[in-house]
Design a protein around this motif. Structure first.
Motif, PDB file in Angstrom:
ATOM      1  N   UNK A 100     -44.367  15.906  37.830  1.00 50.86           N
ATOM      2  CA  UNK A 100     -44.166  17.321  38.150  1.00 50.86           C
ATOM      3  C   UNK A 100     -42.681  17.624  38.336  1.00 50.86           C
ATOM      4  N   UNK A 101     -41.977  16.757  39.082  1.00 47.64           N
ATOM      5  CA  UNK A 101     -40.566  16.997  39.363  1.00 47.64           C
ATOM      6  C   UNK A 101     -39.718  16.911  38.100  1.00 47.64           C
ATOM      7  N   UNK A 111     -27.025  19.411  43.870  1.00 44.15           N
ATOM      8  CA  UNK A 111     -26.821  18.110  44.511  1.00 44.15           C
ATOM      9  C   UNK A 111     -27.726  17.921  45.734  1.00 44.15           C
ATOM     10  N   UNK A 112     -28.335  16.766  45.807  1.00 39.32           N
ATOM     11  CA  UNK A 112     -29.166  16.433  46.960  1.00 39.32           C
ATOM     12  C   UNK A 112     -30.598  16.901  46.872  1.00 39.32           C
ATOM     13  N   UNK A 113     -30.899  17.815  45.946  1.00 36.38           N
ATOM     14  CA  UNK A 113     -32.249  18.387  45.922  1.00 36.38           C
ATOM     15  C   UNK A 113     -33.302  17.344  45.558  1.00 36.38           C
ATOM     16  N   UNK A 114     -33.027  16.530  44.543  1.00 37.00           N
ATOM     17  CA  UNK A 114     -34.018  15.539  44.152  1.00 37.00           C
ATOM     18  C   UNK A 114     -34.248  14.529  45.269  1.00 37.00           C
ATOM     19  N   UNK A 149     -26.142   9.129  45.721  1.00 36.39           N
ATOM     20  CA  UNK A 149     -25.125   8.990  44.676  1.00 36.39           C
ATOM     21  C   UNK A 149     -25.695   8.263  43.460  1.00 36.39           C
ATOM     22  N   UNK A 150     -26.540   7.271  43.710  1.00 32.98           N
ATOM     23  CA  UNK A 150     -27.184   6.531  42.625  1.00 32.98           C
ATOM     24  C   UNK A 150     -28.036   7.471  41.778  1.00 32.98           C
ATOM     25  N   UNK A 151     -28.848   8.289  42.447  1.00 37.77           N
ATOM     26  CA  UNK A 151     -29.708   9.230  41.715  1.00 37.77           C
ATOM     27  C   UNK A 151     -28.878  10.272  40.976  1.00 37.77           C
ATOM     28  N   UNK A 152     -27.839  10.784  41.647  1.00 35.25           N
ATOM     29  CA  UNK A 152     -26.996  11.804  41.029  1.00 35.25           C
ATOM     30  C   UNK A 152     -26.323  11.282  39.763  1.00 35.25           C
ATOM     31  N   UNK A 201     -34.021   8.201  30.898  1.00 36.42           N
ATOM     32  CA  UNK A 201     -35.047   9.051  31.498  1.00 36.42           C
ATOM     33  C   UNK A 201     -36.271   8.228  31.899  1.00 36.42           C
ATOM     34  N   UNK A 202     -36.612   7.251  31.091  1.00 35.39           N
ATOM     35  CA  UNK A 202     -37.722   6.352  31.430  1.00 35.39           C
ATOM     36  C   UNK A 202     -37.376   5.544  32.680  1.00 35.39           C
ATOM     37  N   UNK A 203     -36.132   5.077  32.749  1.00 34.19           N
ATOM     38  CA  UNK A 203     -35.701   4.304  33.921  1.00 34.19           C
ATOM     39  C   UNK A 203     -35.759   5.166  35.172  1.00 34.19           C
ATOM     40  N   UNK A 204     -35.225   6.378  35.094  1.00 33.75           N
ATOM     41  CA  UNK A 204     -35.227   7.265  36.260  1.00 33.75           C
ATOM     42  C   UNK A 204     -36.648   7.552  36.712  1.00 33.75           C
ATOM     43  N   UNK A 205     -37.527   7.850  35.771  1.00 32.37           N
ATOM     44  CA  UNK A 205     -38.920   8.126  36.117  1.00 32.37           C
ATOM     45  C   UNK A 205     -39.550   6.907  36.805  1.00 32.37           C
ATOM     46  N   UNK A 206     -39.337   5.728  36.249  1.00 29.10           N
ATOM     47  CA  UNK A 206     -39.909   4.522  36.826  1.00 29.10           C
ATOM     48  C   UNK A 206     -39.359   4.207  38.197  1.00 29.10           C
TER      49      UNK A 206
END
Length: 214
Positions: free
Chosen positions: A206-207, A160-163, A140-143, A92-97
């Motif tokens: 926020x997201x 899917x795709x929203x973020x 795909x990476x984000x998903x 989660x820290x990695x995704x946020x960063x």
């Protein structure tokens, strides 16, 4: 002082203007004016080089467009990989960063999102190339991160795709269209504009907070 004859390549052009400098200028031109509105001659004029130098290096305007987007998105991908390695082990820290860094990089090179917006509005071979080579892999990476975090029960996975849309074509638009963002900030009466980093962290907060389990 001697002047160079118009239309003839200068002897030192190839030494003075690197591919990186040239492709950065080309990206900005395509981002600002679109493919049809971009002139190779105008790009050369910006760099004060002979317009013949650009086709000598990259061929046609179409070939130049592909070279520019490969260069721009390639640098973005390299930076994301580098950032990911420096963020530790918590997913989660990695995704946020990574999301914060994506927004920061978009502010540094708004032409990338501008080009996507232009090509997506008029789908064709260039948009197909952008989607297959850059957009779909990025999504795909984000998903994959979202799937893993959802499986751990740490987030509620969005559709899917929203973020991708929220980050790039939602929040990213404030960096891709800086004149509009500045006007809105001015109209809001803000005494001090937040830094790009502060804005990016707030947006991502926020997201991601909205995806936390209730």
């Amino acid at each position: 002082m001697t002047t160079r004859p118009r239309g003839r390549p200068g002897q030192d052009d190839a030494d003075v203007v690197s591919d990186d400098v040239l492709l950065d200028a080309v990206l900005r031109a395509f981002g600002e004016n679109g493919f049809d509105g971009t002139s190779v001659r105008d790009v050369a004029r910006r760099l004060n080089i002979s317009h013949n130098l650009i086709p000598q290096r990259f061929g046609s305007k179409s070939s130049l467009w592909y070279a520019a987007v490969d260069y721009g998105f390639g640098k973005l991908d390299e930076e994301i990989v580098r950032e990911g390695k420096a963020l530790g082990d918590d997913e989660l820290v990695i995704l946020r960063g990574l999301l914060v860094r994506i927004l920061e990089l978009g502010a540094l090179q708004p032409a990338l999102l501008q080009i996507i917006n232009q090509e997506a509005s008029h789908p064709g071979p260039r948009f197909d190339y952008l989607f297959t080579r850059f957009i779909k892999p990025a999504d795909a990476f984000t998903e994959s991160w979202l799937d893993s975090l959802a499986a751990q029960g740490r987030i509620r996975k969005p559709p899917p795709g929203l973020l991708y849309f929220l980050i790039n074509h939602g929040a990213g638009s404030m960096f891709a269209f800086p004149d509009l963002a500045a006007r809105l900030n001015e109209d809001a009466g803000s005494a001090k504009a937040a830094s790009v980093r502060e804005q990016a962290e707030m947006i991502v907060g926020i997201l991601l907070d909205g995806m936390l389990p209730r």
